[in-house]
Design an enzyme around this catalytic site. Sequence first.
Site, mmCIF file in Angstrom:
data_model
loop_
_atom_site.group_PDB
_atom_site.id
_atom_site.type_symbol
_atom_site.label_atom_id
_atom_site.label_comp_id
_atom_site.label_asym_id
_atom_site.label_seq_id
_atom_site.Cartn_x
_atom_site.Cartn_y
_atom_site.Cartn_z
ATOM 1 C CE LYS A 52 -12.472 -18.055 -12.769
ATOM 2 N NZ LYS A 52 -11.270 -17.770 -13.303
ATOM 3 C CD GLN A 96 -9.523 -16.641 -16.406
ATOM 4 O OE1 GLN A 96 -10.275 -16.405 -15.235
ATOM 5 N NE2 GLN A 96 -9.373 -17.844 -16.795
ATOM 6 C CG ASP A 119 -6.477 -18.886 -9.536
ATOM 7 O OD1 ASP A 119 -7.390 -19.425 -9.455
ATOM 8 O OD2 ASP A 119 -6.113 -18.036 -10.450
#
Length: 281
Positions: A52, A96, A119
């Site tokens: 990422k 995460q 997200d």
Amino acid sequence: MILIDGKKAAAELRAELKEEVAELKSKHNKVPGLTVILIGDLTPSQIYVRNKEKSANEVGLKSEVIKYPDSVEEKTVLEKIQELNNDETVSGILVQLPLPKHIDKQKVIEAIDPSKDVDGFHPMNVGNLSSGYESSIPCTPLGCYLLIKKIEPNLSGKKAVVVGRSNLNGKPMTQLLLKENCTVTITHSKTKDLKAECLEADIIVAAVGIPELVRGDWVKKDSIVIDVGINKTDNGIVGDVHFDEVSKNAKALTPVPGGVGPMTIACLLKNTIDCFKRSQI
Ligand code: NAD
């Protein structure tokens, strides 16, 4: 059969995003910023976060990774999220997953300012997506959606079957297909005859976590099949779709690896840029 090349599609999307970041920089004299919080030392999470960060840098985003040990207190993480919520240079925040057991995942998700929730897991964004309002959309289903649209720009009236009803994949995927006027069936572990459901579908999205569950005689000719699954087996990584069998019937199919996976990170960058743009209005 069209082999849907997710690597190529992701590279094209990153190239577009890079141009967009350059334009935003010249217009606003600043670039969107993505901050990722990584807790613990799980190898897959470390690899995801590294990828990422690399992709964010490639398109010109300001990117930062904040690392905590497994033993970090929940309070410390929540305070850091609050600090990032108030930081104007941070456009997107991602924690995460998975998290250590002593940290409440839902509390963490809800602590993130919905306007920075890249997200798309915050209940506000989940609600906005299902109400048809503007929202951050979870990265993997967004990637699937963009791949499907490349093959079939007009989805209106198509029959779609989503296999799996997770908050991460199945449910948001269903909302995206509904928004495109598909007739959507969402299936799950209690569905009585999955094969019969799949045989009705013009579009199948499989997000289950069972190796090669969807077989060749489950798909009708000319269907578009998107395989979200990533399953480790003795024969290497395979998807939720039996690739060799299904490729004989489908009109288009994503491979695993090299299909949905690369699109997920590219969509995270897209979400970060979209959060930045909304914050500048
Ligand atoms: P999950 O375990 O949260 O959900 C699985 C879903 O499948 C559940 O809703 C369950 O009801 C359904 N299911 C289980 N058995 C079934 C059966 N026999 N028939 C029909 N439905 C059944 O999984 P998830 O987080 O949505 O992930 C699914 C897969 O996608 C996994 O292999 C995961 O590794 C992969 N994944 C890939 C990406 C990517 O970027 N490509 C991202 C996230 C997850």
